[in-house]
Write an enzyme that holds these catalytic residues in place. Structure first.
Site, PDB file in Angstrom:
ATOM      1  N   ARG A  33      73.408  37.241  68.287  1.00 25.75           N
ATOM      2  CA  ARG A  33      73.689  35.824  68.034  1.00 25.75           C
ATOM      3  C   ARG A  33      72.450  35.017  68.376  1.00 25.75           C
ATOM      4  O   ARG A  33      71.495  35.515  68.961  1.00 25.75           O
ATOM      5  CB  ARG A  33      74.945  35.312  68.737  1.00 25.75           C
ATOM      6  CG  ARG A  33      75.375  35.915  70.013  1.00 25.75           C
ATOM      7  CD  ARG A  33      74.432  35.748  71.165  1.00 25.75           C
ATOM      8  NE  ARG A  33      74.088  34.355  71.376  1.00 25.75           N
ATOM      9  CZ  ARG A  33      72.989  33.944  71.966  1.00 25.75           C
ATOM     10  NH1 ARG A  33      72.092  34.798  72.414  1.00 25.75           N
ATOM     11  NH2 ARG A  33      72.733  32.669  72.130  1.00 25.75           N
ATOM     12  N   GLY A  34      72.504  33.728  67.986  1.00 30.03           N
ATOM     13  CA  GLY A  34      71.311  32.892  68.094  1.00 30.03           C
ATOM     14  C   GLY A  34      70.693  32.801  66.717  1.00 30.03           C
ATOM     15  O   GLY A  34      70.434  33.822  66.069  1.00 30.03           O
ATOM     16  N   ALA A  35      70.461  31.578  66.254  1.00 33.39           N
ATOM     17  CA  ALA A  35      70.069  31.391  64.856  1.00 33.39           C
ATOM     18  C   ALA A  35      68.852  32.231  64.444  1.00 33.39           C
ATOM     19  O   ALA A  35      68.923  32.964  63.441  1.00 33.39           O
ATOM     20  CB  ALA A  35      69.847  29.903  64.585  1.00 33.39           C
ATOM     21  N   ARG A  85      77.920  34.183  59.059  1.00 30.77           N
ATOM     22  CA  ARG A  85      78.227  32.983  59.852  1.00 30.77           C
ATOM     23  C   ARG A  85      77.769  31.759  59.063  1.00 30.77           C
ATOM     24  O   ARG A  85      76.757  31.804  58.379  1.00 30.77           O
ATOM     25  CB  ARG A  85      77.552  33.035  61.238  1.00 30.77           C
ATOM     26  CG  ARG A  85      78.178  34.155  62.091  1.00 30.77           C
ATOM     27  CD  ARG A  85      77.756  34.084  63.537  1.00 30.77           C
ATOM     28  NE  ARG A  85      78.302  32.918  64.207  1.00 30.77           N
ATOM     29  CZ  ARG A  85      77.855  32.498  65.403  1.00 30.77           C
ATOM     30  NH1 ARG A  85      76.871  33.134  66.003  1.00 30.77           N
ATOM     31  NH2 ARG A  85      78.391  31.440  65.973  1.00 30.77           N
ATOM     32  N   GLN A 119      77.699  32.397  77.027  1.00 34.48           N
ATOM     33  CA  GLN A 119      76.320  32.819  76.739  1.00 34.48           C
ATOM     34  C   GLN A 119      75.350  32.373  77.831  1.00 34.48           C
ATOM     35  O   GLN A 119      74.311  33.001  78.045  1.00 34.48           O
ATOM     36  CB  GLN A 119      75.851  32.262  75.382  1.00 34.48           C
ATOM     37  CG  GLN A 119      76.530  32.862  74.165  1.00 34.48           C
ATOM     38  CD  GLN A 119      77.754  32.070  73.749  1.00 34.48           C
ATOM     39  OE1 GLN A 119      78.331  31.310  74.529  1.00 34.48           O
ATOM     40  NE2 GLN A 119      78.171  32.246  72.503  1.00 34.48           N
ATOM     41  N   ASP A 152      70.981  25.391  65.884  1.00 36.21           N
ATOM     42  CA  ASP A 152      71.357  26.321  64.813  1.00 36.21           C
ATOM     43  C   ASP A 152      71.036  25.768  63.433  1.00 36.21           C
ATOM     44  O   ASP A 152      70.868  26.527  62.476  1.00 36.21           O
ATOM     45  CB  ASP A 152      72.829  26.684  64.916  1.00 36.21           C
ATOM     46  CG  ASP A 152      73.072  27.534  66.145  1.00 36.21           C
ATOM     47  OD1 ASP A 152      73.130  26.974  67.247  1.00 36.21           O
ATOM     48  OD2 ASP A 152      73.135  28.769  66.011  1.00 36.21           O
ATOM     49  N   ASN A 204      74.223  22.452  67.297  1.00 33.07           N
ATOM     50  CA  ASN A 204      73.982  23.479  68.310  1.00 33.07           C
ATOM     51  C   ASN A 204      75.327  23.811  68.944  1.00 33.07           C
ATOM     52  O   ASN A 204      76.357  23.209  68.615  1.00 33.07           O
ATOM     53  CB  ASN A 204      72.960  22.992  69.354  1.00 33.07           C
ATOM     54  CG  ASN A 204      72.445  24.127  70.238  1.00 33.07           C
ATOM     55  OD1 ASN A 204      72.118  25.206  69.747  1.00 33.07           O
ATOM     56  ND2 ASN A 204      72.375  23.898  71.540  1.00 33.07           N
ATOM     57  N   LYS A 205      75.322  24.775  69.835  1.00 29.90           N
ATOM     58  CA  LYS A 205      76.542  25.244  70.521  1.00 29.90           C
ATOM     59  C   LYS A 205      77.395  24.068  70.991  1.00 29.90           C
ATOM     60  O   LYS A 205      76.888  23.084  71.513  1.00 29.90           O
ATOM     61  CB  LYS A 205      76.109  26.092  71.716  1.00 29.90           C
ATOM     62  CG  LYS A 205      77.217  26.652  72.573  1.00 29.90           C
ATOM     63  CD  LYS A 205      78.180  27.529  71.821  1.00 29.90           C
ATOM     64  CE  LYS A 205      77.453  28.600  71.037  1.00 29.90           C
ATOM     65  NZ  LYS A 205      78.304  29.206  69.978  1.00 29.90           N
TER      66      LYS A 205
END
Lengths: 313, 313
Positions: free
Chosen positions: B52-54, B86, B179, B220, B230-231
């Site tokens: 995960r993570g763009a 995603r 995370q 993201d 973002n998150k």
């Protein structure tokens, strides 16, 4: 106990030789009762959050003190161990002070029922602030579990629901101990009030989408100037609500107001064990924060609706 | 793998017949590798957050596409399954588009190393914004794990640490998938950077106590006007930072900027399974939020420091 039976007695009561508590650490998975057979055991139940919520710990402490008297315990020691069980809530000491002159089961029971009655009056005052179709957001658990009966913030939501003014409740899960997703959602389900649990960090996003009309919480201690301590995260909600032009209502009994504490800066903030965060890395775990009076739209007690600038005396 | 060995290859690489990923769902308890033997398996790893993570999912998708080509898979189908793994991150499609003309392992590897190189340049640009003794707060994981190497937001913290400008990092635990407490704290420990995990809802309280000098996160997807997804929780941090007069810095590679998306309103927000919140009551679980450009003090890419009003083209 069925979930429909959330009576004052099911949350906390005095039996022969014991204070009996619904163990809130086990909810919603198990509905278990905890028997505390001395003031020290009641203090331990308060310290470990078997019973939590400022008014409820006051009631539990009152029963604990009456229990200590009936057992012939040293009442000064009983007072001390109970008063020191948690540092932030002022109701704890208030309730014990009410018991000093008459440390009887009857006095504790009267205090308990008066607490429930106050919640009902708060609910009526607070729900008058709600418009039709309100979507409210709440944090932690200021419900029947937290107050020994009807609930302060949840009492306001109950009253608004009964009056047909409430459409939906967003429930902050309330890390680290999840009082929202464990306790508030459990109470709202029992009451048949539509709700959804969210991560605490989703609240501001919901506000930006127009999904929140007001924020309603309880408080653990309110200073003379209206600054209010409550579960960690309340302050962030207050900042977000102000940014979106939404009201924040604090619903709490008069016993929560501490006129001896001039401002929020003097309220001690309990630091709890970092292990509650469940990480093996370094962590920091304050249990409460302070919301300045300027960010609180109204404080609702059993005596009515107070608006800033706050003058309680 | 020892924790000191957080090399680009340890996070994601292409071997004969498989894309091999460090399974981020198991960290920090277990350091396990996951072998994905088709584009569909890589897409599944992306969808289930094994990676995960763009930027990192862009790199994983590039390797997955090269793997599909080497296996003689239908490349249109491989593109589709990977691109749809995603919805919020734009780097995923960007990386796949880079691969279309030359779907080779060498091309994917070059893309990966370029991503790491960009992070190092971002870190240098961003750390120039830090004053001495900075206490920074970060959310989610924009580290080596999220970028396939050095890290974007954590890259900035690394660079500031190496320059002696960083005193402490507050790590939002980042519910519901943690995370922050699982991955960011793990990386900071490996890097020897002083840190402490907090409940997400404690951030505003820390700011009010003067314990935070700046907020640093990744993104993201950044719209053409500078609005940044973002998150979930980043927006609430941005509101709180603005309230306290603190800067919010977003550190992200140019590939995160989507000029085809005019504003944040057009960024799709992924709704994830409510089960991630771990409650049996109704729940709502948006994975991202959008921070408006007006609340972002600077966006730092490998090309330098951008300030509002944002013009990237």
């Amino acid at each position: 106990m069925g979930r429909g039976d959330l009576t004052p007695e099911s949350i906390v009561r005095l039996e022969a030789g014991a204070v009996v508590l619904l163990d809130q650490r086990r909810l919603p998975d198990e509905e278990l009762e905890l028997r505390c057979e001395s003031a020290a055991e009641v203090a331990e139940a308060i310290r470990t959050l078997a019973v939590r919520g400022a008014p409820a710990i006051g009631v539990a402490a009152a029963y604990g003190y009456a229990l200590a008297a009936s057992r012939g315990e040293d009442l000064d020691a009983a007072y001390r161990v109970l008063a020191e069980a948690r540092p932030t809530a002022v109701n704890l000491v208030w309730a014990l002070d009410q018991m000093r002159d008459e440390p009887t089961p009857e006095r504790a029971r009267a205090l308990h029922l008066a607490e429930v009655d106050r919640c009902k009056r708060m609910g009526t005052h607070a729900s008058a602030l709600f418009g039709p179709g309100t979507k409210a957001l709440t944090h932690c658990n200021a419900g029947g579990l937290a107050t020994g009966g009807y609930g302060s913030a949840i009492g306001a939501l109950r009253a608004a629901w009964e009056e047909g003014l409430l459409e939906h409740v967003w429930v902050d899960e309330t890390r680290p101990l999840l009082q929202g997703s464990r306790l508030t959602a459990w109470e709202l389900e029992a009451l048949g009030i539509p709700h959804a649990v969210i991560a605490d960090s989703a609240a501001a996003h919901l506000m930006s989408r127009g999904e929140v009309d007001c924020v309603v919480t309880g408080s653990d201690r309110i200073a003379a100037n209206g600054d209010a301590a409550n579960k960690i995260g309340t302050y962030g909600l207050a900042v977000a609500a102000a940014h979106h032009g939404l009201p924040l209502y604090i619903v709490a009994p008069t016993s929560t107001i501490d006129l001896a504490t001039p401002t929020g800066a003097e309220i001690p903030i309990e630091q709890r064990d970092a292990a509650e965060l469940g990480t093996r890395f370094p962590a920091w775990n304050p249990a409460f924060d302070v919301t300045p009076a300027a960010l609180i739209s109204a404080i609702i007690t059993e005596r009515g609706v107070f608006r800033p600038p706050y003058h309680f005396s």
